[in-house]
Design a protein around this motif. Structure first.
Motif, PDB file in Angstrom:
ATOM      1  N   VAL A  90     -21.678 -35.536 -20.662  1.00 31.74           N
ATOM      2  CA  VAL A  90     -22.567 -34.698 -19.876  1.00 31.74           C
ATOM      3  C   VAL A  90     -21.799 -34.044 -18.738  1.00 31.74           C
ATOM      4  O   VAL A  90     -20.711 -34.473 -18.384  1.00 31.74           O
ATOM      5  CB  VAL A  90     -23.764 -35.499 -19.293  1.00 31.74           C
ATOM      6  N   GLU A  91     -22.386 -33.005 -18.190  1.00 28.03           N
ATOM      7  CA  GLU A  91     -21.839 -32.322 -17.023  1.00 28.03           C
ATOM      8  C   GLU A  91     -22.889 -32.384 -15.927  1.00 28.03           C
ATOM      9  O   GLU A  91     -24.086 -32.430 -16.208  1.00 28.03           O
ATOM     10  CB  GLU A  91     -21.539 -30.860 -17.353  1.00 28.03           C
ATOM     11  N   VAL A  92     -22.433 -32.395 -14.687  1.00 31.83           N
ATOM     12  CA  VAL A  92     -23.358 -32.414 -13.552  1.00 31.83           C
ATOM     13  C   VAL A  92     -23.035 -31.271 -12.603  1.00 31.83           C
ATOM     14  O   VAL A  92     -21.895 -30.820 -12.523  1.00 31.83           O
ATOM     15  CB  VAL A  92     -23.321 -33.757 -12.782  1.00 31.83           C
TER      16      VAL A  92
ATOM     17  N   SER B 195     -14.031 -51.926 -15.405  1.00 30.34           N
ATOM     18  CA  SER B 195     -14.543 -50.706 -16.024  1.00 30.34           C
ATOM     19  C   SER B 195     -14.597 -49.595 -14.990  1.00 30.34           C
ATOM     20  O   SER B 195     -14.626 -49.829 -13.799  1.00 30.34           O
ATOM     21  CB  SER B 195     -15.947 -50.967 -16.579  1.00 30.34           C
ATOM     22  N   ARG B 196     -14.679 -48.373 -15.467  1.00 34.97           N
ATOM     23  CA  ARG B 196     -14.779 -47.224 -14.581  1.00 34.97           C
ATOM     24  C   ARG B 196     -16.224 -46.778 -14.418  1.00 34.97           C
ATOM     25  O   ARG B 196     -16.488 -45.635 -14.114  1.00 34.97           O
ATOM     26  CB  ARG B 196     -13.931 -46.080 -15.092  1.00 34.97           C
ATOM     27  N   GLY B 197     -17.168 -47.643 -14.682  1.00 36.81           N
ATOM     28  CA  GLY B 197     -18.569 -47.312 -14.456  1.00 36.81           C
ATOM     29  C   GLY B 197     -19.131 -46.386 -15.505  1.00 36.81           C
ATOM     30  O   GLY B 197     -18.888 -46.570 -16.687  1.00 36.81           O
ATOM     31  N   PRO B 198     -19.894 -45.366 -15.072  1.00 36.41           N
ATOM     32  CA  PRO B 198     -20.627 -44.534 -16.027  1.00 36.41           C
ATOM     33  C   PRO B 198     -19.739 -43.754 -16.986  1.00 36.41           C
ATOM     34  O   PRO B 198     -20.191 -43.317 -18.028  1.00 36.41           O
ATOM     35  CB  PRO B 198     -21.455 -43.594 -15.148  1.00 36.41           C
ATOM     36  N   ASP B 199     -18.470 -43.576 -16.669  1.00 34.30           N
ATOM     37  CA  ASP B 199     -17.594 -42.811 -17.546  1.00 34.30           C
ATOM     38  C   ASP B 199     -17.258 -43.563 -18.832  1.00 34.30           C
ATOM     39  O   ASP B 199     -16.841 -42.963 -19.800  1.00 34.30           O
ATOM     40  CB  ASP B 199     -16.256 -42.486 -16.842  1.00 34.30           C
TER      41      ASP B 199
ATOM     42  N   SER C  56     -16.912 -35.136 -16.779  1.00 31.50           N
ATOM     43  CA  SER C  56     -16.147 -36.364 -16.656  1.00 31.50           C
ATOM     44  C   SER C  56     -14.760 -36.194 -17.256  1.00 31.50           C
ATOM     45  O   SER C  56     -14.591 -35.520 -18.269  1.00 31.50           O
ATOM     46  CB  SER C  56     -16.880 -37.497 -17.375  1.00 31.50           C
ATOM     47  N   SER C  57     -13.775 -36.843 -16.655  1.00 34.56           N
ATOM     48  CA  SER C  57     -12.422 -36.818 -17.220  1.00 34.56           C
ATOM     49  C   SER C  57     -12.364 -37.657 -18.498  1.00 34.56           C
ATOM     50  O   SER C  57     -11.393 -37.619 -19.231  1.00 34.56           O
ATOM     51  CB  SER C  57     -11.408 -37.334 -16.207  1.00 34.56           C
TER      52      SER C  57
END
Length: 75
Positions: free
Chosen positions: A22-24, A66-70, A10-11
């Motif tokens: 986390v990374e995906v 909001s930017r959601g999950p970030d 994520s940025s």
């Protein structure tokens, strides 16, 4: 067989090295998720459709603007 993944972070993963989230990685029919602070440890793997539904649910529940999950990744 273990193949290299294209991990994306994520940025909004925090300052410095950006290791506060986390990374995906897209593994075709599955999505892998790992802790960016400990990338050598085990990753979790989810069916792509289930992970997409999860992220869509997070976005739908995000407060307006909001930017959601970030939003929870910043250190």
């Amino acid at each position: 067989m273990n193949t290299p993944d294209n991990w994306q972070k994520s940025s909004y993963s925090g300052s410095g090295d950006g290791n506060a989230c986390v990374e995906v990685a897209d593994r075709r029919s599955r999505i892998a998720v790992r802790d960016s602070k400990a990338p050598a440890r085990a990753a979790l793997s989810f069916p792509a459709a289930a992970f997409t539904a999860f992220v869509d649910g997070l976005k739908a529940d995000a407060p307006h603007g909001s930017r959601g999950p970030d939003r929870g990744c910043a250190a």
